[in-house]
Scaffold this motif. Structure first.
Motif, PDB file in Angstrom:
ATOM      1  N   MET A   1     -16.707 -17.451  -3.309  1.00 30.12           N
ATOM      2  CA  MET A   1     -18.001 -17.218  -3.903  1.00 30.12           C
ATOM      3  C   MET A   1     -19.121 -17.287  -2.870  1.00 30.12           C
ATOM      4  N   THR A   2     -18.864 -17.919  -1.736  1.00 32.91           N
ATOM      5  CA  THR A   2     -19.917 -18.043  -0.731  1.00 32.91           C
ATOM      6  C   THR A   2     -19.885 -16.909   0.290  1.00 32.91           C
ATOM      7  N   ALA A   3     -18.877 -16.063   0.239  1.00 34.50           N
ATOM      8  CA  ALA A   3     -18.792 -14.952   1.187  1.00 34.50           C
ATOM      9  C   ALA A   3     -19.841 -13.893   0.853  1.00 34.50           C
ATOM     10  N   CYS A   4     -20.308 -13.191   1.893  1.00 34.28           N
ATOM     11  CA  CYS A   4     -21.270 -12.117   1.641  1.00 34.28           C
ATOM     12  C   CYS A   4     -20.526 -10.931   1.018  1.00 34.28           C
ATOM     13  N   MET A   5     -21.275 -10.112   0.273  1.00 34.41           N
ATOM     14  CA  MET A   5     -20.659  -8.971  -0.426  1.00 34.41           C
ATOM     15  C   MET A   5     -20.004  -7.996   0.544  1.00 34.41           C
ATOM     16  N   LYS A   6     -20.543  -7.863   1.737  1.00 30.97           N
ATOM     17  CA  LYS A   6     -19.972  -6.951   2.730  1.00 30.97           C
ATOM     18  C   LYS A   6     -18.540  -7.368   3.069  1.00 30.97           C
ATOM     19  N   GLU A   7     -18.326  -8.650   3.245  1.00 29.36           N
ATOM     20  CA  GLU A   7     -16.984  -9.161   3.556  1.00 29.36           C
ATOM     21  C   GLU A   7     -16.061  -9.053   2.350  1.00 29.36           C
ATOM     22  N   VAL A   8     -16.594  -9.317   1.171  1.00 27.35           N
ATOM     23  CA  VAL A   8     -15.804  -9.190  -0.064  1.00 27.35           C
ATOM     24  C   VAL A   8     -15.334  -7.748  -0.242  1.00 27.35           C
ATOM     25  N   VAL A   9     -16.235  -6.791  -0.031  1.00 26.49           N
ATOM     26  CA  VAL A   9     -15.902  -5.374  -0.179  1.00 26.49           C
ATOM     27  C   VAL A   9     -14.848  -4.970   0.851  1.00 26.49           C
ATOM     28  N   LYS A  10     -15.007  -5.430   2.074  1.00 25.80           N
ATOM     29  CA  LYS A  10     -14.054  -5.083   3.140  1.00 25.80           C
ATOM     30  C   LYS A  10     -12.648  -5.569   2.805  1.00 25.80           C
ATOM     31  N   GLU A  11     -12.528  -6.824   2.413  1.00 20.36           N
ATOM     32  CA  GLU A  11     -11.217  -7.388   2.108  1.00 20.36           C
ATOM     33  C   GLU A  11     -10.620  -6.785   0.838  1.00 20.36           C
ATOM     34  N   ALA A  12     -11.444  -6.587  -0.171  1.00 15.21           N
ATOM     35  CA  ALA A  12     -10.948  -5.989  -1.416  1.00 15.21           C
ATOM     36  C   ALA A  12     -10.515  -4.545  -1.194  1.00 15.21           C
ATOM     37  N   SER A  13     -11.243  -3.817  -0.351  1.00 13.06           N
ATOM     38  CA  SER A  13     -10.879  -2.429  -0.044  1.00 13.06           C
ATOM     39  C   SER A  13      -9.528  -2.374   0.657  1.00 13.06           C
ATOM     40  N   LYS A  14      -9.325  -3.290   1.600  1.00 14.41           N
ATOM     41  CA  LYS A  14      -8.028  -3.330   2.289  1.00 14.41           C
ATOM     42  C   LYS A  14      -6.899  -3.632   1.304  1.00 14.41           C
ATOM     43  N   PHE A  15      -7.146  -4.569   0.390  1.00 14.79           N
ATOM     44  CA  PHE A  15      -6.125  -4.943  -0.587  1.00 14.79           C
ATOM     45  C   PHE A  15      -5.790  -3.784  -1.522  1.00 14.79           C
ATOM     46  N   VAL A  16      -6.810  -3.152  -2.086  1.00 13.24           N
ATOM     47  CA  VAL A  16      -6.574  -2.054  -3.034  1.00 13.24           C
ATOM     48  C   VAL A  16      -5.957  -0.851  -2.319  1.00 13.24           C
ATOM     49  N   SER A  17      -6.392  -0.587  -1.098  1.00 12.51           N
ATOM     50  CA  SER A  17      -5.789   0.501  -0.317  1.00 12.51           C
ATOM     51  C   SER A  17      -4.305   0.229  -0.073  1.00 12.51           C
ATOM     52  N   ALA A  18      -3.967  -1.015   0.190  1.00  9.47           N
ATOM     53  CA  ALA A  18      -2.561  -1.385   0.383  1.00  9.47           C
ATOM     54  C   ALA A  18      -1.772  -1.177  -0.909  1.00  9.47           C
ATOM     55  N   CYS A  19      -2.398  -1.416  -2.040  1.00  9.31           N
ATOM     56  CA  CYS A  19      -1.727  -1.181  -3.323  1.00  9.31           C
ATOM     57  C   CYS A  19      -1.407   0.308  -3.517  1.00  9.31           C
ATOM     58  N   TYR A  20      -2.196   1.172  -2.922  1.00  7.12           N
ATOM     59  CA  TYR A  20      -1.950   2.616  -2.981  1.00  7.12           C
ATOM     60  C   TYR A  20      -1.088   3.095  -1.815  1.00  7.12           C
ATOM     61  N   GLY A  21      -0.597   2.159  -0.994  1.00  3.37           N
ATOM     62  CA  GLY A  21       0.290   2.510   0.113  1.00  3.37           C
ATOM     63  C   GLY A  21      -0.422   2.872   1.401  1.00  3.37           C
ATOM     64  N   LYS A  22      -1.699   2.560   1.516  1.00  8.29           N
ATOM     65  CA  LYS A  22      -2.485   2.863   2.710  1.00  8.29           C
ATOM     66  C   LYS A  22      -3.165   1.588   3.212  1.00  8.29           C
ATOM     67  N   PRO A  23      -2.397   0.637   3.773  1.00  8.37           N
ATOM     68  CA  PRO A  23      -2.954  -0.680   4.121  1.00  8.37           C
ATOM     69  C   PRO A  23      -3.947  -0.680   5.278  1.00  8.37           C
ATOM     70  N   ASP A  24      -4.016   0.369   6.059  1.00 10.13           N
ATOM     71  CA  ASP A  24      -4.900   0.377   7.219  1.00 10.13           C
ATOM     72  C   ASP A  24      -6.294   0.918   6.931  1.00 10.13           C
ATOM     73  N   LYS A  25      -6.587   1.249   5.695  1.00  9.95           N
ATOM     74  CA  LYS A  25      -7.883   1.837   5.335  1.00  9.95           C
ATOM     75  C   LYS A  25      -8.849   0.764   4.845  1.00  9.95           C
ATOM     76  N   GLU A  26     -10.108   0.880   5.275  1.00  8.64           N
ATOM     77  CA  GLU A  26     -11.124  -0.077   4.852  1.00  8.64           C
ATOM     78  C   GLU A  26     -12.176   0.542   3.938  1.00  8.64           C
ATOM     79  N   GLU A  27     -12.123   1.851   3.727  1.00  8.94           N
ATOM     80  CA  GLU A  27     -13.043   2.520   2.807  1.00  8.94           C
ATOM     81  C   GLU A  27     -12.240   3.246   1.748  1.00  8.94           C
ATOM     82  N   MET A  28     -12.643   3.073   0.505  1.00  9.65           N
ATOM     83  CA  MET A  28     -11.896   3.666  -0.600  1.00  9.65           C
ATOM     84  C   MET A  28     -11.960   5.192  -0.586  1.00  9.65           C
TER      85      MET A  28
END
Length: 88
Positions: A1-28
């Protein structure tokens, strides 16, 4: 909860991209474009279903922000004086 939104978006993007089989992507949007090209190439003429692709970067950010705010609200629901949250 204390992380900035930029870091949250970066990590969440990596996670969701990995769920789609593209773990090296940082932008949806890049993940979406890569999957679109891969699926279009496999099927020949048939267009892939848009529902099967990840959201664009802008849509993902808005959904992630809503989820982050909701998690924050739930976490502090029983607090007598919950801390302020910058919604912008």
């Amino acid at each position: 909860m204390t992380a900035c939104m930029k870091e949250v978006v970066k990590e969440a993007s990596k996670f969701v991209s990995a769920c789609y089989g593209k773990p090296d992507k940082e932008e949806m949007s890049i993940t979406r474009q890569t999957l679109w090209a891969a699926r279009l190439g496999k099927s020949g003429k048939d267009m892939p279903s848009l529902a099967s692709l990840p959201p664009t970067t802008e849509a993902f950010y808005k959904n992630l922000k809503r989820a982050h705010i909701q998690a924050y609200i739930w976490k502090h629901a029983l607090d007598a004086d919950p801390p302020d949250l910058d919604f912008i």
